[in-house]
Scaffold this motif. Structure first.
Motif, PDB file in Angstrom:
ATOM      1  N   GLU A 138       2.360   1.674  -3.516  1.00  7.47           N
ATOM      2  CA  GLU A 138       1.471   1.811  -4.666  1.00  7.47           C
ATOM      3  C   GLU A 138       0.381   2.863  -4.465  1.00  7.47           C
ATOM      4  O   GLU A 138       0.110   3.662  -5.360  1.00  7.47           O
ATOM      5  CB  GLU A 138       0.821   0.456  -4.975  1.00  7.47           C
ATOM      6  N   ARG A 139      -0.265   2.865  -3.297  1.00  6.15           N
ATOM      7  CA  ARG A 139      -1.416   3.740  -3.096  1.00  6.15           C
ATOM      8  C   ARG A 139      -1.017   5.119  -2.594  1.00  6.15           C
ATOM      9  O   ARG A 139      -1.563   6.131  -3.057  1.00  6.15           O
ATOM     10  CB  ARG A 139      -2.399   3.093  -2.111  1.00  6.15           C
ATOM     11  N   ASP A 197      -3.298  11.287  -1.726  1.00  7.39           N
ATOM     12  CA  ASP A 197      -1.929  11.031  -1.302  1.00  7.39           C
ATOM     13  C   ASP A 197      -1.133  12.325  -1.204  1.00  7.39           C
ATOM     14  O   ASP A 197      -0.442  12.582  -0.207  1.00  7.39           O
ATOM     15  CB  ASP A 197      -1.275  10.063  -2.293  1.00  7.39           C
ATOM     16  N   VAL A 250       0.834  -1.200   0.000  1.00  9.24           N
ATOM     17  CA  VAL A 250       0.000   0.000   0.000  1.00  9.24           C
ATOM     18  C   VAL A 250       0.872   1.254   0.000  1.00  9.24           C
ATOM     19  O   VAL A 250       0.625   2.212  -0.756  1.00  9.24           O
ATOM     20  CB  VAL A 250      -0.953   0.002   1.210  1.00  9.24           C
ATOM     21  N   THR A 297      -7.514   4.938   3.764  1.00 17.59           N
ATOM     22  CA  THR A 297      -7.483   5.025   2.300  1.00 17.59           C
ATOM     23  C   THR A 297      -7.792   3.687   1.645  1.00 17.59           C
ATOM     24  O   THR A 297      -7.498   3.483   0.466  1.00 17.59           O
ATOM     25  CB  THR A 297      -6.105   5.519   1.828  1.00 17.59           C
ATOM     26  N   GLU A 298      -8.409   2.796   2.377  1.00 23.66           N
ATOM     27  CA  GLU A 298      -8.590   1.413   1.918  1.00 23.66           C
ATOM     28  C   GLU A 298      -9.333   1.319   0.591  1.00 23.66           C
ATOM     29  O   GLU A 298      -9.011   0.494  -0.264  1.00 23.66           O
ATOM     30  CB  GLU A 298      -9.339   0.616   2.989  1.00 23.66           C
ATOM     31  N   ALA A 333      -7.025   8.831  -5.832  1.00 25.42           N
ATOM     32  CA  ALA A 333      -6.009   8.337  -4.904  1.00 25.42           C
ATOM     33  C   ALA A 333      -4.771   9.224  -4.907  1.00 25.42           C
ATOM     34  O   ALA A 333      -4.216   9.544  -3.850  1.00 25.42           O
ATOM     35  CB  ALA A 333      -5.635   6.896  -5.249  1.00 25.42           C
ATOM     36  N   LEU A 360      -9.554   3.430  -1.898  1.00 23.47           N
ATOM     37  CA  LEU A 360      -9.086   4.305  -2.967  1.00 23.47           C
ATOM     38  C   LEU A 360      -8.288   3.573  -4.032  1.00 23.47           C
ATOM     39  O   LEU A 360      -7.854   4.193  -5.008  1.00 23.47           O
ATOM     40  CB  LEU A 360      -8.233   5.437  -2.389  1.00 23.47           C
ATOM     41  N   ASP A 361      -8.053   2.275  -3.859  1.00 28.05           N
ATOM     42  CA  ASP A 361      -7.293   1.531  -4.858  1.00 28.05           C
ATOM     43  C   ASP A 361      -7.995   1.592  -6.206  1.00 28.05           C
ATOM     44  O   ASP A 361      -9.181   1.274  -6.324  1.00 28.05           O
ATOM     45  CB  ASP A 361      -7.138   0.070  -4.428  1.00 28.05           C
TER      46      ASP A 361
END
Length: 662
Positions: free
Chosen positions: A145-146, A184, A142, A171-172, A180, A174-175
């Protein structure tokens, strides 16, 4: 390397070599963490100083405390750097293992899939459980990448590794979303702006606020999933103990804890147990239906213990405070009206179906001269088909709770008294609402706020009356103090400060502002109220009882509050050695911009020598010219003035270095 090892060449790899070998960190850090380094830090501060007063530093020993305090912060940031590279190492292991394993759909359904195989390696290396290892791998993915920009803030020491799970959870959903990257970047910017540490609650509130602004459906869905994860979990503990954890809605937790506390407090004063021990025993008694007893051992114990499985009657409602804006409340009212209309329509449909069933029954009697039971069956089926389905349970009346739903978008705020029953908000038209805030919990979706506001036994009251005068610019002016008392905040100002702060302002405290004490930052001068310490919003904040006592009676503890260049309310704490520690990085003004519409009218300035009523009597009793408390407050005002000049001088120097000042 794989081919060479398979042929038996090279040294055998062993994790013990890395555990048992000499650690490289003492050689790197021993020289860094020493009295000599602290002395260098002190010397650098002295060399960079000027004639600007620095605060209440009184000796070399005090400067040494500050030097070691700076080292403590530096070491914390070093731990963040190491945690960053731990995630990098876990990510490298995971990526290399993934390249070796087949990425097919069948393999993903195996118990020992790629994630499990990666977790097995990490778990055995670090001697942690398989689940903990897989979570570590997930967090490493995470962060790469996220939220890569937040990950960089971990490298810089702006966020501690213990708070990485907070960012991951918030932010679970938002993938794969277009928002996203923006989330971030904005979270990373907030982390970089704050010159201090973050608490868990403050960080979660900040991230949820940003996520809701960019993708409100993500917060709504997360709240819905959180509700679906209600559970009770038992875990073993050392020394023959165990723990039981129940996950439920915030209002249900408040009600349950209130019941446990009342039963625990039913014992007499001679009971030898601590309050925590009594609460544990009371919880077991309620869950098992067994009797809860006072353990004082006296035959004539005055305690009145209720029957097994019951709790003493509540003296007052359990309070759960919720804040939302006008738009959310209006949408909740609209949803409630729509639900009432739908319920009336269902009731009318049921009456029409019942009337039709009666007609069918009469016709059946004409046809069946023998066998009325057949007609009865027909009537029952017809009535059953016409009855409306109940979507929610009747609210419990055994234990009410209170939900404060303050509307901060304008001139209104509400308090709703709700029951303990679970609310069903799945059909609520939540698209018109904004995020809400539950004190002691954090940001929640407008859907959850709807569920609290629209409960059938909700009682609504407004923070500012509906007849308040709104100015041409949309501002609403109200009195800041109680009538005739310039020291005591008005009820509106008191609630405003609690809503604005959300949490207590002391760093590291995640205590609800609703259970805190509203304190004057610059002390109110009871002898001469016009001398300073005014009862206005920017001079008030919410402190815990301990923080309030520490400031009042602690030697040299001080706090300041001011608006920065961006208009944000900032709080600084000053230790007895003169170390300035930044308070919470933001207030709920960021979540509820409508707070800016409320303007507080300062009380008229009293004539010199005119003391404030009531509260001043205790302080005016000494016969000396100035009491010790007043003398301390006078010194603090001088210290604040020096600190203000120091801050302004620092800002001027920085601006001059940037070329902004000629």
């Amino acid at each position: 390397m794989t081919e060479a090892m398979s042929e038996g060449t090279g040294r055998r790899w062993s994790a013990a070599d890395f555990w048992l070998g000499e650690s490289l960190w003492p050689a790197l850090l021993d020289e860094f963490v020493s009295d000599d380094v602290v002395a260098e830090v002190i010397a650098s501060y002295r060399a960079d100083g000027d004639d600007t007063p620095t605060g209440p530093v009184i000796g070399v020993s005090d400067e040494a405390v500050n030097g070691w305090s700076g080292q403590l912060i530096t070491l914390q940031r070093g731990a963040c750097y190491l945690a960053y590279h731990r995630y990098v190492a876990v990510r490298e292991i995971a990526q290399r293992v993934r390249r070796l394993r087949p990425a097919d759909e069948v393999h993903d359904f195996l118990l020992a899939d790629t994630t499990a195989l990666i977790g097995a390696r990490v778990g055995q290396l670090l001697s942690i459980s398989q689940r903990a290892a897989e979570v570590l791998v997930e967090h490493a993915d995470v962060m790469h990448e996220r939220v890569p920009k937040v990950f960089e803030q971990l490298r810089q020491g702006r966020i501690v590794p213990e708070l990485v799970p907070v960012v991951v959870a918030c932010t679970e959903l938002l993938d794969g979303c277009d928002t996203a990257a923006a989330v971030d970047a904005e979270v990373a910017e907030e982390l970089a702006r704050h010159g201090g540490a973050w608490s868990r609650a403050q960080l979660a509130t900040m991230v949820d606020r940003i996520v809701f602004r960019h993708d409100p459906d993500a917060v709504r869905e997360r709240c819905r999933r959180a509700g679906d994860k209600r559970s009770v979990i038992a875990r073993p503990r050392p020394d023959g103990m165990a723990s039981i954890t129940a996950t439920m809605t915030a209002e249900n937790v408040a009600i349950a804890m209130a019941g446990i506390s009342r039963l625990a407090d039913a014992v007499c004063a001679e009971d030898p147990r601590t309050r925590r021990q009594r609460c544990s025993d009371a919880c077991f008694a309620l869950l098992s239906g067994t009797a809860f007893e006072c353990l004082c051992g006296r035959e004539e114990c005055p305690a009145v213990i209720p029957e097994a499985g019951t709790v003493p009657p509540a003296a007052a409602a359990v309070m759960v405070h919720v804040v939302c804006d006008e738009r959310t409340y209006a949408a909740a009212e609209e949803a409630a009206a729509a639900e009432r209309a739908a319920a009336q329509e269902r009731a009318a449909a049921a009456e029409r179906a019942a009337a039709q069933a009666d007609s069918v029954a009469v016709d059946a009697e004409d046809v069946f001269t023998e066998g009325a039971s057949g007609s009865g069956r027909g009537v029952q089926q017809c009535v059953a088909d016409g009855e409306p389905a109940e979507s929610t349970a009747e609210p419990s009346t055994t234990e009410p709770s209170t939900v404060d739903g303050d509307l901060v978008g304008g001139a209104a705020a509400s308090d709703a008294n709700v029951a303990a029953a679970q609310s069903d908000t799945g059909d609520t038209p939540a698209s018109a609402g904004s995020a809400a805030f539950i004190f002691g919990q954090g940001v929640v979706s407008d859907v959850q706020a709807f569920g609290l506001i629209t409960r059938p036994d909700a009682v609504v009251r407004r923070l500012i009356g509906p007849h308040a005068v709104v100015g041409p610019d949309g501002g609403i002016e109200v009195s800041a103090t109680a009538p005739g008392n310039p020291y005591r905040p008005s009820s509106v100002l008191d609630r405003f400060v609690r809503i604005r702060d959300g949490w207590t302002v002391t760093p590291g405290e995640d205590r609800s502002a609703m259970s805190a004490e509203v304190d004057h930052v610059a002390e109110f001068d009871h002898r001469n109220p016009g001398a300073g310490g005014a009862t206005v919003p920017d001079n008030l904040n919410a402190k815990s009882r301990f923080a309030h006592l520490l400031k009042t009676f602690g030697a040299g503890w001080l706090d300041e509050q001011y608006r920065d260049a961006d208009g944000r309310l900032r709080t600084e704490f000053l230790t007895p050695e003169g170390m300035v520690i930044l308070g919470n990085p933001f207030t709920l003004e960021d979540l509820f911009p409508g707070l800016a519409r409320i303007r507080f009218r300062a009380p008229p300035t009293p004539a010199p020598g005119e003391a404030a009523p009531a509260e001043s009597a205790r302080i005016l009793q000494p016969t000396r010219r100035m009491s010790r408390v007043e003398a301390k407050h006078a010194r603090r005002r001088q210290e604040r003035e020096r600190n203000k000049r120091r801050r302004e001088a620092q800002e001027h120097r920085e601006a001059r270095e940037r070329g902004a000042v000629e």
